[in-house]
Structures are given as C-alpha cells and as structure tokens.
Design a protein around this motif. Sequence first.
Motif, PDB file in Angstrom:
ATOM      1  N   MET A  69       0.841  -1.193   0.000  1.00  0.00           N
ATOM      2  CA  MET A  69       0.000   0.000   0.000  1.00  0.00           C
ATOM      3  C   MET A  69       0.879   1.248   0.000  1.00  0.00           C
ATOM      4  SD  MET A  69      -3.374  -0.372   0.552  1.00  0.00           S
ATOM      5  CE  MET A  69      -4.337  -1.827   0.638  1.00  0.00           C
ATOM      6  N   PRO A  70       0.486   2.232  -0.726  1.00  0.00           N
ATOM      7  CA  PRO A  70       1.210   3.489  -0.699  1.00  0.00           C
ATOM      8  C   PRO A  70       0.910   4.254   0.584  1.00  0.00           C
ATOM      9  CG  PRO A  70      -0.471   3.460  -2.413  1.00  0.00           C
ATOM     10  CD  PRO A  70      -0.519   2.153  -1.709  1.00  0.00           C
ATOM     11  N   ASN A  71       1.549   5.375   0.743  1.00  0.00           N
ATOM     12  CA  ASN A  71       1.352   6.236   1.902  1.00  0.00           C
ATOM     13  C   ASN A  71      -0.140   6.425   2.176  1.00  0.00           C
ATOM     14  OD1 ASN A  71       0.814   8.856   3.212  1.00  0.00           O
ATOM     15  ND2 ASN A  71       3.050   8.990   3.252  1.00  0.00           N
ATOM     16  N   ARG A  72      -0.552   6.107   3.385  1.00  0.00           N
ATOM     17  CA  ARG A  72      -1.980   6.169   3.734  1.00  0.00           C
ATOM     18  C   ARG A  72      -2.574   7.575   3.620  1.00  0.00           C
ATOM     19  NH1 ARG A  72      -1.514   1.296   5.516  1.00  0.00           N
ATOM     20  NH2 ARG A  72      -0.623   0.583   7.415  1.00  0.00           N
ATOM     21  N   ASN A  73      -1.741   8.577   3.856  1.00  0.00           N
ATOM     22  CA  ASN A  73      -2.253   9.956   3.848  1.00  0.00           C
ATOM     23  C   ASN A  73      -2.457  10.506   2.437  1.00  0.00           C
ATOM     24  OD1 ASN A  73      -2.178   9.990   6.668  1.00  0.00           O
ATOM     25  ND2 ASN A  73      -0.039  10.653   6.663  1.00  0.00           N
ATOM     26  N   THR A  74      -1.555  10.145   1.530  1.00  0.00           N
ATOM     27  CA  THR A  74      -1.628  10.729   0.187  1.00  0.00           C
ATOM     28  C   THR A  74      -2.105   9.751  -0.874  1.00  0.00           C
ATOM     29  OG1 THR A  74       0.650  10.149  -0.353  1.00  0.00           O
ATOM     30  CG2 THR A  74       0.299  12.293   0.721  1.00  0.00           C
ATOM     31  N   GLY A  75      -2.085   8.445  -0.569  1.00  0.00           N
ATOM     32  CA  GLY A  75      -2.446   7.449  -1.568  1.00  0.00           C
ATOM     33  C   GLY A  75      -1.348   7.245  -2.593  1.00  0.00           C
ATOM     34  N   ARG A  76      -0.170   7.776  -2.336  1.00  0.00           N
ATOM     35  CA  ARG A  76       0.948   7.695  -3.281  1.00  0.00           C
ATOM     36  C   ARG A  76       2.192   7.134  -2.596  1.00  0.00           C
ATOM     37  NH1 ARG A  76      -0.592   8.773  -8.254  1.00  0.00           N
ATOM     38  NH2 ARG A  76      -2.081  10.441  -8.453  1.00  0.00           N
ATOM     39  N   TYR A  77       3.038   6.491  -3.399  1.00  0.00           N
ATOM     40  CA  TYR A  77       4.329   6.053  -2.895  1.00  0.00           C
ATOM     41  C   TYR A  77       5.247   7.256  -2.797  1.00  0.00           C
ATOM     42  CZ  TYR A  77       3.081   1.176  -3.497  1.00  0.00           C
ATOM     43  OH  TYR A  77       2.479  -0.037  -3.385  1.00  0.00           O
ATOM     44  N   THR A  78       6.119   7.269  -1.811  1.00  0.00           N
ATOM     45  CA  THR A  78       7.144   8.288  -1.710  1.00  0.00           C
ATOM     46  C   THR A  78       8.227   7.920  -2.721  1.00  0.00           C
ATOM     47  OG1 THR A  78       6.671   8.531   0.634  1.00  0.00           O
ATOM     48  CG2 THR A  78       8.776   9.406  -0.145  1.00  0.00           C
ATOM     49  N   VAL A  79       8.612   8.875  -3.557  1.00  0.00           N
ATOM     50  CA  VAL A  79       9.596   8.600  -4.608  1.00  0.00           C
ATOM     51  C   VAL A  79      10.684   9.661  -4.605  1.00  0.00           C
ATOM     52  CG1 VAL A  79       7.941   7.414  -6.116  1.00  0.00           C
ATOM     53  CG2 VAL A  79       8.284   9.865  -6.370  1.00  0.00           C
ATOM     54  N   THR A  80      11.848   9.268  -5.128  1.00  0.00           N
ATOM     55  CA  THR A  80      12.944  10.222  -5.275  1.00  0.00           C
ATOM     56  C   THR A  80      12.900  10.839  -6.675  1.00  0.00           C
ATOM     57  OG1 THR A  80      14.496   8.580  -6.143  1.00  0.00           O
ATOM     58  CG2 THR A  80      14.419   8.848  -3.723  1.00  0.00           C
ATOM     59  N   GLN A  81      13.561  11.944  -6.826  1.00  0.00           N
ATOM     60  CA  GLN A  81      13.663  12.596  -8.137  1.00  0.00           C
ATOM     61  C   GLN A  81      14.401  11.690  -9.114  1.00  0.00           C
ATOM     62  OE1 GLN A  81      12.075  15.379  -8.847  1.00  0.00           O
ATOM     63  NE2 GLN A  81      12.746  15.373 -10.964  1.00  0.00           N
ATOM     64  N   LYS A  82      15.446  11.011  -8.635  1.00  0.00           N
ATOM     65  CA  LYS A  82      16.211  10.087  -9.489  1.00  0.00           C
ATOM     66  C   LYS A  82      15.290   9.009 -10.060  1.00  0.00           C
ATOM     67  CE  LYS A  82      19.837   6.609  -9.388  1.00  0.00           C
ATOM     68  NZ  LYS A  82      20.726   5.801  -8.582  1.00  0.00           N
ATOM     69  N   TYR A  83      14.443   8.439  -9.210  1.00  0.00           N
ATOM     70  CA  TYR A  83      13.517   7.391  -9.663  1.00  0.00           C
ATOM     71  C   TYR A  83      12.575   7.934 -10.740  1.00  0.00           C
ATOM     72  CZ  TYR A  83       9.428   4.346  -9.645  1.00  0.00           C
ATOM     73  OH  TYR A  83       8.376   3.553 -10.023  1.00  0.00           O
ATOM     74  N   LEU A  84      11.990   9.075 -10.485  1.00  0.00           N
ATOM     75  CA  LEU A  84      11.049   9.647 -11.458  1.00  0.00           C
ATOM     76  C   LEU A  84      11.729   9.931 -12.792  1.00  0.00           C
ATOM     77  CD1 LEU A  84       8.936  12.086  -9.260  1.00  0.00           C
ATOM     78  CD2 LEU A  84       8.233   9.873 -10.220  1.00  0.00           C
ATOM     79  N   MET A  85      12.950  10.456 -12.743  1.00  0.00           N
ATOM     80  CA  MET A  85      13.679  10.757 -13.981  1.00  0.00           C
ATOM     81  C   MET A  85      14.041   9.479 -14.738  1.00  0.00           C
ATOM     82  SD  MET A  85      16.122  13.961 -12.883  1.00  0.00           S
ATOM     83  CE  MET A  85      17.129  13.684 -14.307  1.00  0.00           C
ATOM     84  N   THR A  86      14.532   8.478 -14.019  1.00  0.00           N
ATOM     85  CA  THR A  86      14.935   7.225 -14.660  1.00  0.00           C
ATOM     86  C   THR A  86      13.727   6.518 -15.263  1.00  0.00           C
ATOM     87  OG1 THR A  86      16.738   7.029 -13.074  1.00  0.00           O
ATOM     88  CG2 THR A  86      16.152   5.047 -14.285  1.00  0.00           C
ATOM     89  N   ARG A  87      12.631   6.477 -14.522  1.00  0.00           N
ATOM     90  CA  ARG A  87      11.398   5.843 -15.008  1.00  0.00           C
ATOM     91  C   ARG A  87      10.888   6.585 -16.249  1.00  0.00           C
ATOM     92  NH1 ARG A  87       5.949   6.736 -14.000  1.00  0.00           N
ATOM     93  NH2 ARG A  87       4.624   4.897 -14.058  1.00  0.00           N
ATOM     94  N   GLY A  88      10.896   7.906 -16.209  1.00  0.00           N
ATOM     95  CA  GLY A  88      10.456   8.708 -17.356  1.00  0.00           C
ATOM     96  C   GLY A  88      11.324   8.477 -18.586  1.00  0.00           C
ATOM     97  N   GLN A  89      12.634   8.379 -18.376  1.00  0.00           N
ATOM     98  CA  GLN A  89      13.534   8.103 -19.498  1.00  0.00           C
ATOM     99  C   GLN A  89      13.253   6.729 -20.091  1.00  0.00           C
ATOM    100  OE1 GLN A  89      17.296   8.679 -17.537  1.00  0.00           O
ATOM    101  NE2 GLN A  89      17.437  10.823 -18.162  1.00  0.00           N
ATOM    102  N   ALA A  90      12.983   5.755 -19.230  1.00  0.00           N
ATOM    103  CA  ALA A  90      12.702   4.393 -19.708  1.00  0.00           C
ATOM    104  C   ALA A  90      11.430   4.361 -20.548  1.00  0.00           C
ATOM    105  CB  ALA A  90      12.582   3.440 -18.517  1.00  0.00           C
ATOM    106  N   ILE A  91      10.386   5.046 -20.081  1.00  0.00           N
ATOM    107  CA  ILE A  91       9.110   5.061 -20.800  1.00  0.00           C
ATOM    108  C   ILE A  91       9.233   5.780 -22.138  1.00  0.00           C
ATOM    109  CG2 ILE A  91       6.746   5.977 -20.740  1.00  0.00           C
ATOM    110  CD1 ILE A  91       6.751   5.326 -17.702  1.00  0.00           C
ATOM    111  N   ASN A  92      10.108   6.761 -22.190  1.00  0.00           N
ATOM    112  CA  ASN A  92      10.268   7.554 -23.418  1.00  0.00           C
ATOM    113  C   ASN A  92      11.477   7.134 -24.247  1.00  0.00           C
ATOM    114  OD1 ASN A  92       8.059   9.608 -23.274  1.00  0.00           O
ATOM    115  ND2 ASN A  92       8.970   9.877 -21.259  1.00  0.00           N
ATOM    116  N   PHE A  93      12.027   5.957 -23.988  1.00  0.00           N
ATOM    117  CA  PHE A  93      13.198   5.476 -24.706  1.00  0.00           C
ATOM    118  C   PHE A  93      12.838   5.261 -26.173  1.00  0.00           C
ATOM    119  CE2 PHE A  93      16.803   2.604 -25.538  1.00  0.00           C
ATOM    120  CZ  PHE A  93      17.799   3.261 -24.853  1.00  0.00           C
ATOM    121  N   PRO A  94      13.609   5.827 -27.097  1.00  0.00           N
ATOM    122  CA  PRO A  94      13.238   5.746 -28.519  1.00  0.00           C
ATOM    123  C   PRO A  94      13.513   4.390 -29.159  1.00  0.00           C
ATOM    124  CG  PRO A  94      15.294   6.960 -28.256  1.00  0.00           C
ATOM    125  CD  PRO A  94      14.800   6.640 -26.864  1.00  0.00           C
TER     126      PRO A  94
END
Length: 174
Positions: A1-26
């Motif tokens: 379960m993600p954070n009970r207060n926000t309904g979201r997982y706590t993430v780092t900027q590095k994770y978000l950037m790496t995940r975004g690069q992977a999804i947009n990989f040409p």
Amino acid sequence: MPNRNTGRYTVTQKYLMTRGQAINFPAEIFNVSLKRNDVYGVIVDIPMSPEILTTMVCYINGAANLYFNNGGEYTGAAQKHRNLVQAAHTLVANAGQLLPKAEKTTKYDLPTDRSNNIFLLTKGGVYKVNLPAGMIPENEPEKRAVYVLYQRVLSELRSCQLKDAAATGMNPIK
C-alpha cells in the motif's frame, strides 16, 4: 500500500527521472525493423510492499533493469547473464498480445494501490494496461501470459543479483 495519507508512494527525483527516461526510450536505438504497433519495450510498476515500488524495464534487445522508488537500482545484469536476456526478450516479444486490451496514453501515473501498471512501448506510442491485485480472470489469457513472463524476468533478475553478490563476496540480503 502506498502512503496512507496521500495514496501515493514516496519517490525520489532520481527514480522519477529514470522511469520517465525508460518510458520515453526511442525505438530507433534498437537495430531492428519495427512496425508501428510492434512492442519494443515493457515497463511494469510493481508494488513490493507498503513502502517499496519497483519498476521493471525490459527492451527487445534483452536488457532488463529494476528501479526502486527510494532511488536504488539494479542494472547491467543482461550484459553478464544470458538467461536474463532470453527472459526479457521473450517478455517483450510476446507483450504485443496485450495491445488490444491496452489504452494509448501520455500519462504515466504511479499505482496508488497494489495493482501493477504495464506500459507497452511502440513506435505508434505508449499503451497502458492495469493488472489489479489478486487473481487474473481465466477469460483474460493475454494478461495471464504476460504476467507469467514478467514474473520469470523478475525471478531471473533475483538470480542474477544473488550470482553477482556471490561473485563479489557481498551479502545480497539487506
């Protein structure tokens, strides 16, 4: 379960950037002939615990990496482990069967529950399928097949981690 207060997982900027690069990989990076709706990459967001979200990234060339919401990662194993390359390639090669059940998307939200998000990368865009937690219905064999294939990749990644740790004398259990 993600954070009970926000309904979201706590993430780092590095994770978000790496995940975004992977999804947009040409697709052009891969030296293969691809039609518009051929899948060349599969990204799966997998909740592992109430605090840990893992994103598994696999491409048509057999590359497979794990990225964790806390900024950790496990990458490069496909360069040393042939079984991982085969498992990742098989997943991507068979993921196209999910396209009829997928929706084209430009939004790459993280899961807010225990479900898995599957993103299929094609030259024609990114498609998303959600796998709710629990049993996959028997009348959805495409989802069942892809689920089994990405569980095999996860298993191979874990095996690679253990082999790498043994080779370096490190304890893989932390």
